[in-house]
Design a protein around this motif. Sequence first.
Motif, PDB file in Angstrom:
ATOM      1  N   VAL A 180      -6.020   7.749  -2.790  1.00  0.00           N
ATOM      2  CA  VAL A 180      -5.302   8.566  -1.811  1.00  0.00           C
ATOM      3  C   VAL A 180      -4.751   9.827  -2.485  1.00  0.00           C
ATOM      4  N   VAL A 181      -4.168   9.656  -3.658  1.00  0.00           N
ATOM      5  CA  VAL A 181      -3.611  10.800  -4.377  1.00  0.00           C
ATOM      6  C   VAL A 181      -4.700  11.807  -4.728  1.00  0.00           C
ATOM      7  N   GLN A 182      -5.864  11.327  -5.102  1.00  0.00           N
ATOM      8  CA  GLN A 182      -6.985  12.232  -5.387  1.00  0.00           C
ATOM      9  C   GLN A 182      -7.353  13.042  -4.144  1.00  0.00           C
ATOM     10  N   CYS A 183      -7.304  12.395  -2.976  1.00  0.00           N
ATOM     11  CA  CYS A 183      -7.608  13.097  -1.716  1.00  0.00           C
ATOM     12  C   CYS A 183      -6.537  14.139  -1.385  1.00  0.00           C
ATOM     13  N   MET A 184      -5.291  13.861  -1.768  1.00  0.00           N
ATOM     14  CA  MET A 184      -4.176  14.746  -1.450  1.00  0.00           C
ATOM     15  C   MET A 184      -4.089  15.943  -2.386  1.00  0.00           C
ATOM     16  N   ALA A 185      -4.612  15.785  -3.584  1.00  0.00           N
ATOM     17  CA  ALA A 185      -4.428  16.805  -4.618  1.00  0.00           C
ATOM     18  C   ALA A 185      -4.866  18.203  -4.180  1.00  0.00           C
ATOM     19  N   GLN A 209       0.830  -1.206   0.000  1.00  0.00           N
ATOM     20  CA  GLN A 209       0.000   0.000   0.000  1.00  0.00           C
ATOM     21  C   GLN A 209       0.866   1.259   0.000  1.00  0.00           C
ATOM     22  N   GLY A 210       1.872   1.293   0.825  1.00  0.00           N
ATOM     23  CA  GLY A 210       2.771   2.440   0.844  1.00  0.00           C
ATOM     24  C   GLY A 210       3.528   2.588  -0.456  1.00  0.00           C
ATOM     25  N   ALA A 211       3.950   1.465  -1.031  1.00  0.00           N
ATOM     26  CA  ALA A 211       4.655   1.499  -2.309  1.00  0.00           C
ATOM     27  C   ALA A 211       3.761   2.083  -3.391  1.00  0.00           C
ATOM     28  N   GLY A 212       2.498   1.659  -3.396  1.00  0.00           N
ATOM     29  CA  GLY A 212       1.561   2.163  -4.391  1.00  0.00           C
ATOM     30  C   GLY A 212       1.354   3.658  -4.285  1.00  0.00           C
ATOM     31  N   VAL A 213       1.200   4.165  -3.057  1.00  0.00           N
ATOM     32  CA  VAL A 213       1.020   5.600  -2.858  1.00  0.00           C
ATOM     33  C   VAL A 213       2.277   6.351  -3.281  1.00  0.00           C
ATOM     34  N   ALA A 214       3.439   5.820  -2.929  1.00  0.00           N
ATOM     35  CA  ALA A 214       4.695   6.484  -3.304  1.00  0.00           C
ATOM     36  C   ALA A 214       4.817   6.604  -4.815  1.00  0.00           C
ATOM     37  N   GLN A 215       4.500   5.519  -5.532  1.00  0.00           N
ATOM     38  CA  GLN A 215       4.588   5.574  -6.990  1.00  0.00           C
ATOM     39  C   GLN A 215       3.592   6.569  -7.573  1.00  0.00           C
ATOM     40  N   ALA A 216       2.332   6.504  -7.120  1.00  0.00           N
ATOM     41  CA  ALA A 216       1.299   7.379  -7.665  1.00  0.00           C
ATOM     42  C   ALA A 216       1.592   8.845  -7.366  1.00  0.00           C
ATOM     43  N   ALA A 217       2.103   9.113  -6.163  1.00  0.00           N
ATOM     44  CA  ALA A 217       2.411  10.497  -5.788  1.00  0.00           C
ATOM     45  C   ALA A 217       3.618  11.025  -6.548  1.00  0.00           C
ATOM     46  N   ALA A 218       4.660  10.211  -6.674  1.00  0.00           N
ATOM     47  CA  ALA A 218       5.862  10.646  -7.388  1.00  0.00           C
ATOM     48  C   ALA A 218       5.563  10.897  -8.859  1.00  0.00           C
ATOM     49  N   LEU A 219       4.624  10.132  -9.423  1.00  0.00           N
ATOM     50  CA  LEU A 219       4.262  10.294 -10.817  1.00  0.00           C
ATOM     51  C   LEU A 219       3.624  11.657 -11.082  1.00  0.00           C
ATOM     52  N   ALA A 260      -3.886  20.341 -12.456  1.00  0.00           N
ATOM     53  CA  ALA A 260      -3.959  19.591 -13.712  1.00  0.00           C
ATOM     54  C   ALA A 260      -4.582  18.223 -13.482  1.00  0.00           C
ATOM     55  N   THR A 261      -4.919  17.550 -14.576  1.00  0.00           N
ATOM     56  CA  THR A 261      -5.448  16.193 -14.483  1.00  0.00           C
ATOM     57  C   THR A 261      -4.375  15.275 -13.904  1.00  0.00           C
ATOM     58  N   LEU A 262      -4.743  14.484 -12.919  1.00  0.00           N
ATOM     59  CA  LEU A 262      -3.774  13.594 -12.280  1.00  0.00           C
ATOM     60  C   LEU A 262      -3.339  12.495 -13.243  1.00  0.00           C
ATOM     61  N   VAL A 263      -2.061  12.152 -13.179  1.00  0.00           N
ATOM     62  CA  VAL A 263      -1.500  11.112 -14.043  1.00  0.00           C
ATOM     63  C   VAL A 263      -1.734   9.759 -13.403  1.00  0.00           C
ATOM     64  N   SER A 264      -2.191   8.777 -14.199  1.00  0.00           N
ATOM     65  CA  SER A 264      -2.511   7.457 -13.672  1.00  0.00           C
ATOM     66  C   SER A 264      -1.343   6.491 -13.821  1.00  0.00           C
ATOM     67  N   THR A 265      -1.225   5.593 -12.867  1.00  0.00           N
ATOM     68  CA  THR A 265      -0.201   4.547 -12.911  1.00  0.00           C
ATOM     69  C   THR A 265      -0.619   3.365 -13.784  1.00  0.00           C
ATOM     70  N   LYS A 266      -1.833   3.383 -14.327  1.00  0.00           N
ATOM     71  CA  LYS A 266      -2.316   2.212 -15.059  1.00  0.00           C
ATOM     72  C   LYS A 266      -1.583   1.994 -16.379  1.00  0.00           C
ATOM     73  N   ASN A 267      -0.778   2.973 -16.779  1.00  0.00           N
ATOM     74  CA  ASN A 267      -0.022   2.818 -18.022  1.00  0.00           C
ATOM     75  C   ASN A 267       1.484   2.710 -17.783  1.00  0.00           C
ATOM     76  N   VAL A 268       1.877   2.619 -16.515  1.00  0.00           N
ATOM     77  CA  VAL A 268       3.295   2.532 -16.161  1.00  0.00           C
ATOM     78  C   VAL A 268       3.672   1.063 -15.966  1.00  0.00           C
ATOM     79  N   HIS A 269       4.574   0.578 -16.796  1.00  0.00           N
ATOM     80  CA  HIS A 269       4.938  -0.840 -16.726  1.00  0.00           C
ATOM     81  C   HIS A 269       5.885  -1.107 -15.557  1.00  0.00           C
ATOM     82  N   LEU A 270       5.703  -2.278 -14.955  1.00  0.00           N
ATOM     83  CA  LEU A 270       6.518  -2.713 -13.811  1.00  0.00           C
ATOM     84  C   LEU A 270       7.389  -3.880 -14.223  1.00  0.00           C
ATOM     85  N   ASN A 271       8.632  -3.867 -13.757  1.00  0.00           N
ATOM     86  CA  ASN A 271       9.580  -4.935 -14.119  1.00  0.00           C
ATOM     87  C   ASN A 271      10.019  -5.712 -12.887  1.00  0.00           C
TER      88      ASN A 271
END
Length: 398
Positions: free
Chosen positions: A375-380, A30-40, A387-398
């Motif tokens: 969470v990011v939507q709540c923080m915005a 959960q923390g990793a997900g928030v960190a990625q979405a927020a940094a994006l 601006a429109t928030l950028v989604s992680t749904k198009n960011v590939h994970l390796n």
Amino acid sequence: MPAQQEIPTQTSDSNNLPYYDVIVIGAGIQGAGVAQAAALQGWSVLVVEQFDGPAQGTSSKSSKLIHGGLRYLETAQFSLVKECLQEKAILQKIAPKLVKPATFVIPVYKKNKRSPFWVGLGLWLYSLLGGSAPRKIASVLWKNFPHLNTQNLRAMYSYEDAQTDDAALTSAVLAAAQEDDAEILYSTEVNAINKTGEGYKVNTNRGSFTCATVVNAAGPWVNTIAGRCTFGAPMIDVDLVQGAHIVLDTPAFEQCFYFESPDDGRAVFTLPWKGKTMVGTTETHFTGDPKTCAPTAHEETYLKRAFDFYFPALANVKILESFAGLRVLPMAEGSATKRARDTRIVFDNNVDTMKGYYAIYGGKLTGYRATAEKVVQCMAPVLGHSATLVSTKNVHLN
């Protein structure tokens, strides 16, 4: 494992302490997900984690499933199932090396609580919500499962879900966050969180940091961290419910099996895991320090008995290892099986003393990305994002 950062040097003008737009407490999924979405979004992000690496708690001790949660249909959690099935499809697209399709088989026996009709109906509804089309396995094909107990077997069904290495997925999400300049500090214990005029001051054993927003993603420690907030952070009363798993010394089956426990009718999975066979899970109320969470002898026996019942020819195989994680569920009377499993984000942007503080209660491995974006939507609004928030749904994970 994502590389750990040195003590940050970026400072705020007001107090000469390192400053971030977002501090995330906890390097689980959960923390990793928030960190990625927020940094994006371009926000500066710091993740602090009490352990010396990521996914040291429940995020490495789950059932390793990316799924909608077929059994949640019985408690009418349709929106949760639908969201998780949507997230499963996204994760299979952006992380194909980490989230892999898996065939699940459900044998239905005469003494099961759920009849073939009921199981078939559940699978049909699951498919309507976004799952795969179920298939009834003809009796002439039962011989293809040579170790399975076929005495009093009435029907067999199959459907598709997915599996992952939960710890590897967490590390991949953190690595993606770091690619967008998020920083991570391991072996960092949060001692206090104070409200300031500019946001928050987070005191740790490695120094103090300031931020505009703080996200409490501490999993089973969520209320422990909330209790260290000097501004009276809101809390939800929760039960910690332990889920144990055993790994058996027998080669993995090609399929995953979804059974009813012969003891109490609960859902039990038999899954391939690193070439061996994993069986899980349990629901045992836990009290005490989450760091001491470990399978009990009763849980190991319960899971082994279920495996032996359905695979009697393999009853002599030994337990190689066992592990357990903790679910965070809203406190309530009765069985944990019937509790709501939706994730709750606790915050109040309208109260000055709490504006910018967010706490994640619960959370599904499958739904981590959707939770992070909420969470990011709540923080915005707090961070002034227009601006429109950028989604992680198009960011590939390796």
